[in-house]
Design a protein around this motif. Structure first.
Motif, mmCIF file in Angstrom:
data_model
loop_
_atom_site.group_PDB
_atom_site.id
_atom_site.type_symbol
_atom_site.label_atom_id
_atom_site.label_comp_id
_atom_site.label_asym_id
_atom_site.label_seq_id
_atom_site.Cartn_x
_atom_site.Cartn_y
_atom_site.Cartn_z
ATOM 1 N N SER A 20 0.634 -0.983 -0.054
ATOM 2 C CA SER A 20 -0.274 0.135 -0.089
ATOM 3 C C SER A 20 0.400 1.216 -0.214
ATOM 4 O O SER A 20 1.940 1.505 0.546
ATOM 5 N N ALA A 21 -0.125 2.307 -0.646
ATOM 6 C CA ALA A 21 1.450 3.513 -1.040
ATOM 7 C C ALA A 21 -0.121 4.955 -0.521
ATOM 8 O O ALA A 21 -1.328 4.228 -1.001
ATOM 9 N N SER A 22 0.385 6.454 -0.930
ATOM 10 C CA SER A 22 -0.125 6.914 -1.344
ATOM 11 C C SER A 22 0.886 7.672 -2.071
ATOM 12 O O SER A 22 2.114 7.938 -2.476
ATOM 13 N N THR A 23 -0.363 8.856 -2.738
ATOM 14 C CA THR A 23 0.172 9.837 -4.101
ATOM 15 C C THR A 23 -0.778 11.453 -3.870
ATOM 16 O O THR A 23 -2.194 11.131 -3.839
ATOM 17 N N VAL A 24 -0.002 12.220 -3.606
ATOM 18 C CA VAL A 24 -0.698 13.287 -3.414
ATOM 19 C C VAL A 24 -1.703 13.909 -4.957
ATOM 20 O O VAL A 24 -0.978 13.605 -6.623
ATOM 21 N N GLU A 25 -3.185 14.370 -4.979
ATOM 22 C CA GLU A 25 -2.914 14.404 -6.552
ATOM 23 C C GLU A 25 -2.614 15.336 -7.204
ATOM 24 O O GLU A 25 -1.930 16.299 -6.870
ATOM 25 N N SER A 26 -2.685 15.435 -8.701
ATOM 26 C CA SER A 26 -2.388 16.605 -9.736
ATOM 27 C C SER A 26 -2.201 17.590 -9.186
ATOM 28 O O SER A 26 -4.623 17.896 -9.509
ATOM 29 N N VAL A 27 -2.314 19.087 -8.995
ATOM 30 C CA VAL A 27 -2.491 20.311 -9.002
ATOM 31 C C VAL A 27 -3.031 20.974 -10.576
ATOM 32 O O VAL A 27 -3.887 21.851 -10.656
ATOM 33 N N SER A 28 -1.869 21.104 -10.958
ATOM 34 C CA SER A 28 -1.711 22.100 -12.143
ATOM 35 C C SER A 28 -1.753 20.815 -13.523
ATOM 36 O O SER A 28 -0.882 21.437 -14.515
ATOM 37 N N GLY A 29 -1.794 19.937 -13.357
ATOM 38 C CA GLY A 29 -1.283 19.154 -14.870
ATOM 39 C C GLY A 29 -0.282 18.242 -14.502
ATOM 40 O O GLY A 29 -0.887 17.294 -13.378
ATOM 41 N N ASN A 30 0.914 17.978 -14.835
ATOM 42 C CA ASN A 30 1.194 16.827 -14.945
ATOM 43 C C ASN A 30 2.735 16.980 -14.450
ATOM 44 O O ASN A 30 4.042 16.717 -14.324
ATOM 45 N N ASN A 60 -1.800 0.398 -16.921
ATOM 46 C CA ASN A 60 -2.760 1.229 -16.926
ATOM 47 C C ASN A 60 -2.749 2.656 -17.081
ATOM 48 O O ASN A 60 -1.374 3.110 -17.047
ATOM 49 N N SER A 61 -3.444 4.029 -17.089
ATOM 50 C CA SER A 61 -3.157 5.061 -18.267
ATOM 51 C C SER A 61 -1.681 6.216 -16.537
ATOM 52 O O SER A 61 -2.041 7.021 -16.851
ATOM 53 N N LYS A 62 -2.638 5.872 -15.189
ATOM 54 C CA LYS A 62 -1.938 6.393 -14.489
ATOM 55 C C LYS A 62 -0.632 6.336 -13.307
ATOM 56 O O LYS A 62 0.522 6.842 -13.007
ATOM 57 N N PHE A 63 -0.161 5.152 -13.778
ATOM 58 C CA PHE A 63 0.532 4.646 -13.532
ATOM 59 C C PHE A 63 1.348 3.550 -14.014
ATOM 60 O O PHE A 63 1.136 2.613 -15.046
ATOM 61 N N SER A 64 2.863 3.127 -14.228
ATOM 62 C CA SER A 64 4.442 2.801 -15.379
ATOM 63 C C SER A 64 4.749 1.472 -14.114
ATOM 64 O O SER A 64 4.388 2.036 -13.277
ATOM 65 N N ASN A 75 2.047 8.459 -14.157
ATOM 66 C CA ASN A 75 1.772 8.006 -15.706
ATOM 67 C C ASN A 75 1.316 9.101 -16.077
ATOM 68 O O ASN A 75 1.561 9.324 -17.274
ATOM 69 N N GLY A 76 0.634 9.720 -15.298
ATOM 70 C CA GLY A 76 -0.742 10.725 -15.835
ATOM 71 C C GLY A 76 -1.118 11.600 -14.034
ATOM 72 O O GLY A 76 -0.689 11.581 -13.544
ATOM 73 N N THR A 77 -1.879 11.982 -14.909
ATOM 74 C CA THR A 77 -2.053 13.289 -14.002
ATOM 75 C C THR A 77 -3.602 12.568 -13.227
ATOM 76 O O THR A 77 -4.255 12.116 -13.639
ATOM 77 N N ILE A 78 -3.464 12.886 -12.311
ATOM 78 C CA ILE A 78 -4.305 12.124 -10.734
ATOM 79 C C ILE A 78 -5.313 13.104 -10.214
ATOM 80 O O ILE A 78 -4.288 13.792 -9.652
ATOM 81 N N SER A 79 -6.350 12.999 -9.840
ATOM 82 C CA SER A 79 -7.310 13.691 -9.646
ATOM 83 C C SER A 79 -8.268 13.229 -8.040
ATOM 84 O O SER A 79 -8.922 11.764 -8.846
ATOM 85 N N PHE A 80 -8.432 13.367 -7.157
ATOM 86 C CA PHE A 80 -9.240 13.151 -6.023
ATOM 87 C C PHE A 80 -10.261 12.778 -6.687
ATOM 88 O O PHE A 80 -10.561 11.886 -6.058
ATOM 89 N N GLU A 81 -10.931 13.568 -6.711
ATOM 90 C CA GLU A 81 -12.309 13.557 -7.802
ATOM 91 C C GLU A 81 -12.703 12.913 -8.941
ATOM 92 O O GLU A 81 -13.399 12.369 -8.898
ATOM 93 N N ASP A 82 -11.398 12.386 -9.535
ATOM 94 C CA ASP A 82 -12.013 10.979 -10.474
ATOM 95 C C ASP A 82 -11.958 9.612 -9.897
ATOM 96 O O ASP A 82 -12.182 8.901 -9.966
ATOM 97 N N GLY A 83 -11.058 9.614 -9.132
ATOM 98 C CA GLY A 83 -10.644 8.546 -8.314
ATOM 99 C C GLY A 83 -9.986 8.396 -6.867
ATOM 100 O O GLY A 83 -8.694 8.932 -6.458
ATOM 101 N N THR A 84 -9.914 8.033 -5.852
ATOM 102 C CA THR A 84 -9.641 8.027 -4.270
ATOM 103 C C THR A 84 -8.122 7.029 -3.950
ATOM 104 O O THR A 84 -7.973 6.765 -3.397
#
Length: 276
Positions: A20-30, A60-64, A75-84
């Motif tokens: 298990s791990a955590s990552t902070v959502e993207s604020v301004s893109g990439n 997976n479009s978000k991780f490599s 590997n992509g923009t991550i938004s908390f509003e799209d998936g927690t």
């Protein structure tokens, strides 16, 4: 001579039953592209190619995933509003023939950032209010705001009045519901006073803490309208006695009445209602 051929006996074994791990959502893109999130590791007790482990996972479009090191990177923009959270299945495969493999689940939690200030529509409101409006039931205006954030950063907004006519708010003559944004008249207003309008600055604030609270202000211009509250008052009282000489001719001034009115802009006219 006797030669011993190696046999692929062992299956790769991960160092943990799950990751298990955590990552902070993207604020301004990439801005966090290629950031390391977590590294998985598996070992194989076989020697040589049979013990060489490579890693793989479904696209997976978000991780490599690095096939040799087991590093999982963004590997992509991550938004908390799209998936927690994201659940990835990583497979470790050895180099044996036939190969042996094992899999592990990697759960990545997304940390929400307070990215968006409340959106208020409109941000400027103009209303009129009679000076005899009752307190505390008269509704002056309602501040309508929403927040695109998920809880706890968004969702519930808190409203307060920041200032009235540029002065720090002291709950007079208006009040605001902290939960609904409804502004009401808290104490009477008087058109005849020096204050015939009020500029109320209200604020809608979210409850974000990462990194901070975000707020939006709304300006409410309140104009007080005059009401004819007061009857004229004769300055000499309501009765007067005068003596008229019998020799007075028509048009002779025998008495002058004067009256005042506490209402502003009320012109006073006079009429003789009885003549006995």
């Amino acid at each position: 001579s006797i030669s011993v051929n190696p046999v692929n006996e062992f299956t790769p074994t991960f160092g943990a039953a799950s990751y298990s791990a955590s990552t902070v959502e993207s604020v301004s893109g990439n801005e966090r592209i290629n950031e390391l999130v977590v590294q998985v590791s598996a070992t194989d007790s076989d020697s040589g190619a049979d013990g060489t482990v490579t890693y793989s996972m479904p696209y997976n479009s978000k991780f490599s995933l690095h096939a040799s090191t087991g590093e999982i990177r963004r590997n992509g923009t991550i938004s908390f509003e799209d998936g927690t959270s994201y659940a990835l299945t990583v497979t470790a495969t050895d180099g044996g023939s036939p190969p042996k493999a094992s899999s592990v689940t990697v759960t990545i939690m997304v940390t929400d950032l307070n990215e968006f200030a409340p959106t208020c529509t409109p941000t400027t409101i103009t209303v009129s209010m009679r000076e005899d409006s009752p307190t505390p039931t008269t509704t002056i205006a309602t501040i309508n705001c929403t927040d695109a954030e998920s809880m706890p950063n968004g969702g519930t907004l808190i409203y307060h009045i920041q200032s009235v006519n540029g002065n720090p708010f002291s709950f007079q003559p208006f009040s605001i519901s902290s939960s609904s944004g409804v502004i009401k008249l808290a104490s009477p207003v008087d058109y005849e006073s020096n204050t015939k309008s009020y500029q109320v600055v209200a604020t809608a604030s979210d409850q974000g803490t990462n990194p901070s609270v975000l707020s939006t202000t709304v300006s409410v211009q309140v104009y007080v309208t005059d009401v004819n509250e007061h009857a004229p008052v004769f300055t000499g009282g309501n009765t007067a006695s005068v003596t008229v000489a019998e020799s007075a001719t028509m048009g002779t001034v025998i008495y002058t009445v004067a009256a005042t009115d506490a209402d502003q802009n009320d012109a006073i006219t006079y009429a003789l209602v009885t003549n006995t």
